[in-house]
Design a protein around this motif. Structure first.
Motif, PDB file in Angstrom:
ATOM      1  N   MET A 261      -3.914  23.404  -4.521  1.00  0.00           N
ATOM      2  CA  MET A 261      -3.936  22.064  -4.078  1.00  0.00           C
ATOM      3  C   MET A 261      -2.842  21.069  -3.922  1.00  0.00           C
ATOM      4  SD  MET A 261      -7.861  21.079  -4.728  1.00  0.00           S
ATOM      5  CE  MET A 261      -9.064  19.577  -5.553  1.00  0.00           C
ATOM      6  N   PRO A 262      -2.887  19.881  -3.071  1.00  0.00           N
ATOM      7  CA  PRO A 262      -1.545  19.448  -3.004  1.00  0.00           C
ATOM      8  C   PRO A 262      -1.905  18.212  -3.725  1.00  0.00           C
ATOM      9  CG  PRO A 262      -2.266  18.673  -0.777  1.00  0.00           C
ATOM     10  CD  PRO A 262      -3.390  19.986  -1.864  1.00  0.00           C
ATOM     11  N   LYS A 263      -1.102  17.242  -4.584  1.00  0.00           N
ATOM     12  CA  LYS A 263      -1.015  16.876  -6.264  1.00  0.00           C
ATOM     13  C   LYS A 263      -1.738  15.302  -5.763  1.00  0.00           C
ATOM     14  CE  LYS A 263       3.053  14.149  -5.827  1.00  0.00           C
ATOM     15  NZ  LYS A 263       4.349  13.396  -6.164  1.00  0.00           N
ATOM     16  N   ALA A 264      -1.709  14.764  -4.922  1.00  0.00           N
ATOM     17  CA  ALA A 264      -2.476  14.133  -4.591  1.00  0.00           C
ATOM     18  C   ALA A 264      -4.295  14.202  -4.532  1.00  0.00           C
ATOM     19  CB  ALA A 264      -2.329  13.414  -3.555  1.00  0.00           C
ATOM     20  N   VAL A 265      -4.479  15.245  -4.440  1.00  0.00           N
ATOM     21  CA  VAL A 265      -6.384  15.489  -4.433  1.00  0.00           C
ATOM     22  C   VAL A 265      -6.863  15.068  -5.066  1.00  0.00           C
ATOM     23  CG1 VAL A 265      -7.527  17.407  -3.534  1.00  0.00           C
ATOM     24  CG2 VAL A 265      -5.850  16.996  -2.350  1.00  0.00           C
ATOM     25  N   PRO A 266      -6.383  15.928  -6.507  1.00  0.00           N
ATOM     26  CA  PRO A 266      -6.942  15.086  -7.553  1.00  0.00           C
ATOM     27  C   PRO A 266      -7.492  13.438  -7.708  1.00  0.00           C
ATOM     28  CG  PRO A 266      -5.825  16.778  -7.819  1.00  0.00           C
ATOM     29  CD  PRO A 266      -5.365  16.232  -6.638  1.00  0.00           C
ATOM     30  N   GLY A 267      -6.674  13.329  -6.757  1.00  0.00           N
ATOM     31  CA  GLY A 267      -6.732  12.029  -7.623  1.00  0.00           C
ATOM     32  C   GLY A 267      -7.395  10.847  -6.161  1.00  0.00           C
TER      33      GLY A 267
ATOM     34  N   ASN B 167      -6.359  -5.829  -1.031  1.00  0.00           N
ATOM     35  CA  ASN B 167      -6.688  -3.682  -0.634  1.00  0.00           C
ATOM     36  C   ASN B 167      -5.672  -3.390  -0.665  1.00  0.00           C
ATOM     37  OD1 ASN B 167      -4.872  -1.901   1.407  1.00  0.00           O
ATOM     38  ND2 ASN B 167      -7.078  -3.033   3.375  1.00  0.00           N
ATOM     39  N   LEU B 168      -5.238  -1.784  -1.419  1.00  0.00           N
ATOM     40  CA  LEU B 168      -3.877  -1.294  -2.290  1.00  0.00           C
ATOM     41  C   LEU B 168      -3.211  -0.393  -1.127  1.00  0.00           C
ATOM     42  CD1 LEU B 168      -6.392  -0.672  -5.255  1.00  0.00           C
ATOM     43  CD2 LEU B 168      -4.302  -2.860  -5.248  1.00  0.00           C
ATOM     44  N   HIS B 169      -3.269  -0.416   0.471  1.00  0.00           N
ATOM     45  CA  HIS B 169      -2.523   0.234   1.396  1.00  0.00           C
ATOM     46  C   HIS B 169      -0.831  -0.807   1.178  1.00  0.00           C
ATOM     47  CE1 HIS B 169      -1.556   2.328   4.802  1.00  0.00           C
ATOM     48  NE2 HIS B 169      -0.610   1.432   4.920  1.00  0.00           N
ATOM     49  N   ASN B 170      -0.230   0.878   0.493  1.00  0.00           N
ATOM     50  CA  ASN B 170       1.346  -0.162   0.275  1.00  0.00           C
ATOM     51  C   ASN B 170       1.857  -0.958  -0.883  1.00  0.00           C
ATOM     52  OD1 ASN B 170       2.019   1.959   2.681  1.00  0.00           O
ATOM     53  ND2 ASN B 170       2.596   0.034   3.984  1.00  0.00           N
ATOM     54  N   VAL B 171       0.867  -0.385  -1.811  1.00  0.00           N
ATOM     55  CA  VAL B 171       1.159  -1.666  -3.182  1.00  0.00           C
ATOM     56  C   VAL B 171       2.038  -1.257  -3.791  1.00  0.00           C
ATOM     57  CG1 VAL B 171      -0.139   0.368  -5.002  1.00  0.00           C
ATOM     58  CG2 VAL B 171      -0.659  -2.153  -5.312  1.00  0.00           C
TER      59      VAL B 171
ATOM     60  N   ILE C 202      -2.237   7.881  -9.153  1.00  0.00           N
ATOM     61  CA  ILE C 202      -1.069   7.161  -8.534  1.00  0.00           C
ATOM     62  C   ILE C 202      -0.716   7.806  -7.902  1.00  0.00           C
ATOM     63  CG2 ILE C 202       0.651   5.635  -8.927  1.00  0.00           C
ATOM     64  CD1 ILE C 202       0.430   5.271 -11.995  1.00  0.00           C
ATOM     65  N   ASP C 203       0.214   8.808  -7.826  1.00  0.00           N
ATOM     66  CA  ASP C 203      -0.104   9.564  -6.734  1.00  0.00           C
ATOM     67  C   ASP C 203      -0.890   9.627  -5.429  1.00  0.00           C
ATOM     68  OD1 ASP C 203       2.211  10.700  -7.908  1.00  0.00           O
ATOM     69  OD2 ASP C 203       0.644  12.712  -8.181  1.00  0.00           O
ATOM     70  N   TYR C 204      -2.323   9.575  -5.780  1.00  0.00           N
ATOM     71  CA  TYR C 204      -3.592   9.566  -4.422  1.00  0.00           C
ATOM     72  C   TYR C 204      -3.328   8.151  -3.983  1.00  0.00           C
ATOM     73  CZ  TYR C 204      -7.226   9.416  -1.657  1.00  0.00           C
ATOM     74  OH  TYR C 204      -7.966   8.565  -0.075  1.00  0.00           O
ATOM     75  N   ILE C 205      -2.781   7.156  -4.923  1.00  0.00           N
ATOM     76  CA  ILE C 205      -2.980   5.937  -3.593  1.00  0.00           C
ATOM     77  C   ILE C 205      -1.698   5.657  -2.943  1.00  0.00           C
ATOM     78  CG2 ILE C 205      -2.000   3.583  -4.112  1.00  0.00           C
ATOM     79  CD1 ILE C 205      -4.496   3.659  -6.884  1.00  0.00           C
ATOM     80  N   GLU C 206      -0.413   6.562  -3.352  1.00  0.00           N
ATOM     81  CA  GLU C 206       1.046   6.773  -3.562  1.00  0.00           C
ATOM     82  C   GLU C 206       1.054   6.960  -1.671  1.00  0.00           C
ATOM     83  OE1 GLU C 206       5.207   5.381  -4.094  1.00  0.00           O
ATOM     84  OE2 GLU C 206       4.349   7.102  -5.665  1.00  0.00           O
ATOM     85  N   SER C 207       0.191   8.707  -1.922  1.00  0.00           N
ATOM     86  CA  SER C 207       0.002   9.455  -0.418  1.00  0.00           C
ATOM     87  C   SER C 207      -0.138   8.786   0.775  1.00  0.00           C
ATOM     88  CB  SER C 207      -0.836  10.690  -1.046  1.00  0.00           C
ATOM     89  OG  SER C 207      -2.307  10.232  -0.966  1.00  0.00           O
ATOM     90  N   THR C 208      -1.077   7.836   0.516  1.00  0.00           N
ATOM     91  CA  THR C 208      -1.445   6.920   1.182  1.00  0.00           C
ATOM     92  C   THR C 208      -0.692   6.222   2.222  1.00  0.00           C
ATOM     93  OG1 THR C 208      -3.159   5.317   0.266  1.00  0.00           O
ATOM     94  CG2 THR C 208      -4.048   7.638   0.697  1.00  0.00           C
ATOM     95  N   ASP C 209       0.189   5.713   1.553  1.00  0.00           N
ATOM     96  CA  ASP C 209       1.122   4.469   2.437  1.00  0.00           C
ATOM     97  C   ASP C 209       1.590   4.647   3.550  1.00  0.00           C
ATOM     98  OD1 ASP C 209       0.067   2.713   0.003  1.00  0.00           O
ATOM     99  OD2 ASP C 209       2.187   3.373  -1.040  1.00  0.00           O
ATOM    100  N   SER C 210       1.512   3.953   4.359  1.00  0.00           N
ATOM    101  CA  SER C 210       2.395   4.457   5.706  1.00  0.00           C
ATOM    102  C   SER C 210       3.820   4.157   5.482  1.00  0.00           C
ATOM    103  CB  SER C 210       2.409   2.816   6.563  1.00  0.00           C
ATOM    104  OG  SER C 210       0.814   2.838   6.744  1.00  0.00           O
TER     105      SER C 210
END
Length: 146
Positions: free
Chosen positions: A40-46, A70-74, A134-142
Motif C-alpha cells: 500500500m502507499p505509505k499514506a493509506v494506513p494514516g 481545517n487541516l488542509h495544507n497544515v 502525518i504522511d496521510y495528512i500531508e498527502s491530501t495537501d494541494s
C-alpha cells in the motif's frame, strides 16, 4: 449557555474519539494482510488513523471548520492561523509553523506541546502511527501555487 454548549461538544468529541479504537490483531492471521499492507502507499494506513481526527477536523481544501480547524495544507502553515476559527488563547498566541516535527510533537502530547490548548485529544504514543498519520495528512495537501 455558551459554556454548556462547549462542554457538550467536548464530551461528544471525547466519546467519538473513544469509540475509534484500533482493531485487535487476529492471532490466526496468516500474514497475507501484512503482505498487502506492505504494497500500500505509505499514506493509506494514516487514512484509518485520521478517522478519529475527522470527528473534529477536515482535510478538504474547501472543507468546513468543525470543532477543530481545517487541516488542509497544515504543514508549513503558522499555528493558530485558520481564518475565522476561534483558537484557544494558547494556540492563537503560538509562535511557530506546523512542520512534520512539530505536528509529531503535538500529536504525541498536545497539552505538553501547547499548554492551554483546548483540543480534546490525549495523543498517540506510537511513533510509527504518528508518522503514518502525518504522511496521510500531508498527502491530501494541494501543491503550492507557483
Amino acid at each position: 449557555m455558551a459554556i454548556a454548549s462547549k462542554l457538550v461538544n467536548t464530551i461528544a468529541a471525547c466519546a467519538m474519539l473513544a469509540a475509534c479504537g484500533s482493531p485487535q490483531e487476529n492471532p490466526s492471521d496468516t500474514g497475507s494482510n501484512k503482505e498487502t499492507a506492505s504494497k500500500m502507499p505509505k499514506a493509506v494506513p494514516g487514512k484509518t488513523l485520521f478517522m478519529q481526527c475527522a470527528a473534529c477536523h477536515s482535510l478538504d481544501a474547501d472543507g468546513p471548520k468543525k470543532t477543530g480547524p481545517n487541516l488542509h495544507n497544515v504543514v508549513g502553515r503558522k499555528a493558530g492561523s485558520v481564518e475565522g476559527y476561534r483558537y484557544s488563547k494558547a494556540l492563537g498566541a503560538a509562535d511557530f509553523a506546523w512542520t512534520r516535527e512539530k505536528l509529531d510533537e503535538f500529536i504525541t502530547k498536545p497539552f505538553a506541546t501547547v499548554p492551554g490548548t483546548i483540543m480534546a485529544f490525549s495523543g498517540i504514543a506510537d511513533s510509527e502511527k504518528r508518522k503514518q498519520l502525518i504522511d496521510y495528512i500531508e498527502s491530501t495537501d494541494s501543491p503550492a501555487a507557483d
